[in-house]
Write an enzyme that holds these catalytic residues in place. Structure first.
Site, PDB file in Angstrom:
ATOM      1  N   HIS A  95      -6.707  -2.355   5.731  1.00 40.93           N
ATOM      2  CA  HIS A  95      -6.379  -3.030   4.471  1.00 40.93           C
ATOM      3  C   HIS A  95      -6.193  -2.008   3.343  1.00 40.93           C
ATOM      4  O   HIS A  95      -6.729  -0.903   3.417  1.00 40.93           O
ATOM      5  CB  HIS A  95      -7.542  -3.939   4.046  1.00 40.93           C
ATOM      6  CG  HIS A  95      -7.735  -5.150   4.883  1.00 40.93           C
ATOM      7  ND1 HIS A  95      -8.963  -5.541   5.353  1.00 40.93           N
ATOM      8  CD2 HIS A  95      -6.849  -6.097   5.309  1.00 40.93           C
ATOM      9  CE1 HIS A  95      -8.840  -6.664   6.043  1.00 40.93           C
ATOM     10  NE2 HIS A  95      -7.564  -7.025   6.041  1.00 40.93           N
TER      11      HIS A  95
ATOM     12  N   LEU B 221     -13.114  -8.247  15.412  1.00 44.02           N
ATOM     13  CA  LEU B 221     -11.968  -7.354  15.575  1.00 44.02           C
ATOM     14  C   LEU B 221     -12.397  -5.945  15.176  1.00 44.02           C
ATOM     15  O   LEU B 221     -13.051  -5.761  14.151  1.00 44.02           O
ATOM     16  CB  LEU B 221     -10.818  -7.817  14.678  1.00 44.02           C
ATOM     17  CG  LEU B 221     -10.321  -9.242  14.929  1.00 44.02           C
ATOM     18  CD1 LEU B 221      -9.399  -9.696  13.798  1.00 44.02           C
ATOM     19  CD2 LEU B 221      -9.585  -9.314  16.271  1.00 44.02           C
TER      20      LEU B 221
ATOM     21  N   CYS C 170     -16.099  -6.467   1.312  1.00 43.39           N
ATOM     22  CA  CYS C 170     -15.604  -7.542   2.177  1.00 43.39           C
ATOM     23  C   CYS C 170     -16.587  -8.685   2.392  1.00 43.39           C
ATOM     24  O   CYS C 170     -16.194  -9.765   2.798  1.00 43.39           O
ATOM     25  CB  CYS C 170     -15.167  -6.975   3.512  1.00 43.39           C
ATOM     26  SG  CYS C 170     -16.518  -6.311   4.450  1.00 43.39           S
TER      27      CYS C 170
HETATM   28  C1  CIR Z   1     -11.053  -7.636  10.737  1.00 40.16           C
HETATM   29  O1  CIR Z   1     -10.495  -6.795  11.443  1.00 40.16           O
HETATM   30  O2  CIR Z   1     -10.440  -8.554  10.215  1.00 40.16           O
HETATM   31  C2  CIR Z   1     -12.532  -7.495  10.493  1.00 40.16           C
HETATM   32  N1  CIR Z   1     -13.155  -6.953  11.654  1.00 40.16           N
HETATM   33  C3  CIR Z   1     -12.822  -6.636   9.303  1.00 40.16           C
HETATM   34  C4  CIR Z   1     -12.390  -7.252   8.005  1.00 40.16           C
HETATM   35  C5  CIR Z   1     -12.774  -6.438   6.845  1.00 40.16           C
HETATM   36  N2  CIR Z   1     -12.356  -7.064   5.648  1.00 40.16           N
HETATM   37  C6  CIR Z   1     -12.324  -6.482   4.466  1.00 40.16           C
HETATM   38  O3  CIR Z   1     -12.658  -5.308   4.352  1.00 40.16           O
HETATM   39  N3  CIR Z   1     -11.914  -7.179   3.448  1.00 40.16           N
END
Ligand code: CIR
Length: 276
Positions: A171, A29, A268
């Site tokens: 987030h 995503l 993350c």
């Molecule tokens: C998303 O959109 O869920 C992932 N591409 C990125 C998630 C990043 N997560 C985080 O920083 N905790």
């Protein structure tokens, strides 16, 4: 000194990370799809990140990638772990829900008790959660909702859970993190400044806030007395200087540009644990 009695909550022994599926390149995503992810570079950056975690004294458990879940490397989103208790999340984007099972098994194998959110309408990404040692701050975003905040409060009755409505970012942790005990870093965009206002008015604990110019500079990972930060090449010299001087703990620059293309921040890609 910023030292508080919560120090021990941030002394970790282990980290969980996860491999990068090939599907990450095309199918993760992304808020902005203009920049192509280079898998070889992502693999290199992940290897270096894991080396840094080890240098901070952690034993790193790397779970295998799952091609069905292009975003599965972002393990932070699947659980909130405090001490020996973990709350499994229910990721807000349906494509990510299946990631949680492998994390549940890994946590349980390490002797960490897992609990689920007790409300089926709850949606929660770990990236929306800042645990400060004094309270749990939860971004109410497109990925995380009020039902999750309330459910999380029942899982962790020992800490106040404070909801921070956010918009204009993925987030809460895309623009703010606990960079060390009692210190929260915040980005410089207009939506981040709104977050700062809300933190100041709604947070129950007392914090020092460090304001940065760029949002991505604000995602710092506090591990065993060190702060992982992004390198000067990614955040610019002025934010880099602020972090290296104002945090007053050793800072370790970690390149993370390939993950940022898919909205991933430094925090993350690991779940930090205290295994007895
Ligand atoms: C998303 O959109 O869920 C992932 N591409 C990125 C998630 C990043 N997560 C985080 O920083 N905790």
């Amino acid at each position: 000194s910023y030292a508080t009695s919560t120090r021990s909550l941030f002394n970790y022994t282990h980290a969980i990370t996860r491999g990068i599926p090939k599907s990450f390149v095309e199918h993760s995503l992304k808020m902005d799809t203009s920049e192509q992810i280079v898998l070889s570079r992502a693999l290199e950056q992940m290897k270096n990140y894991i080396d840094v975690l080890k240098r901070c004294g952690l034993k790193v458990i790397t779970l295998p990638a799952d091609e069905r879940y292009p975003d599965c490397l972002f393990v932070e989103d699947a659980a909130l772990v405090i001490g020996q208790k973990a709350c499994l999340t229910r990721p807000g984007h349906p494509s990510r829900r299946g990631e949680v099972q492998a994390i549940k098994e890994a946590l349980e194998n390490l002797g960490i008790k897992t609990q689920e959110l007790d409300d089926p309408s709850a949606m929660l990404d770990g990236g929306d959660i800042i645990f400060t040692g004094q309270e749990i701050l939860v971004g109410e975003s497109e990925r995380s909702n009020r039902a999750a905040t309330e459910s999380l409060q029942r899982v962790f009755p020992e800490f106040p859970v404070t909801s921070i409505p956010i918009c204009g970012m993925l987030h809460l942790k895309s623009v703010a993190t606990l960079a060390r005990e009692g210190v929260i870093t915040v980005g410089g965009s207009e939506p981040s400044q709104e977050v700062l206002k809300l933190l100041k008015s709604k947070a129950k604990g007392q914090y020092k806030y460090i304001q940065l110019s760029h949002d991505q500079s604000a995602n710092v990972v506090f591990i065993n007395g060190n702060a992982l930060i992004k390198p000067e090449s990614e955040i610019g010299s002025s934010d880099f200087k602020v972090l290296t001087t104002e945090l007053q703990i050793p800072t370790i620059p970690v390149e993370f540009g390939e993950f940022y293309k898919a909205d991933g921040c430094l925090s993350c890609c690991s779940l930090l644990l205290q295994v007895p």
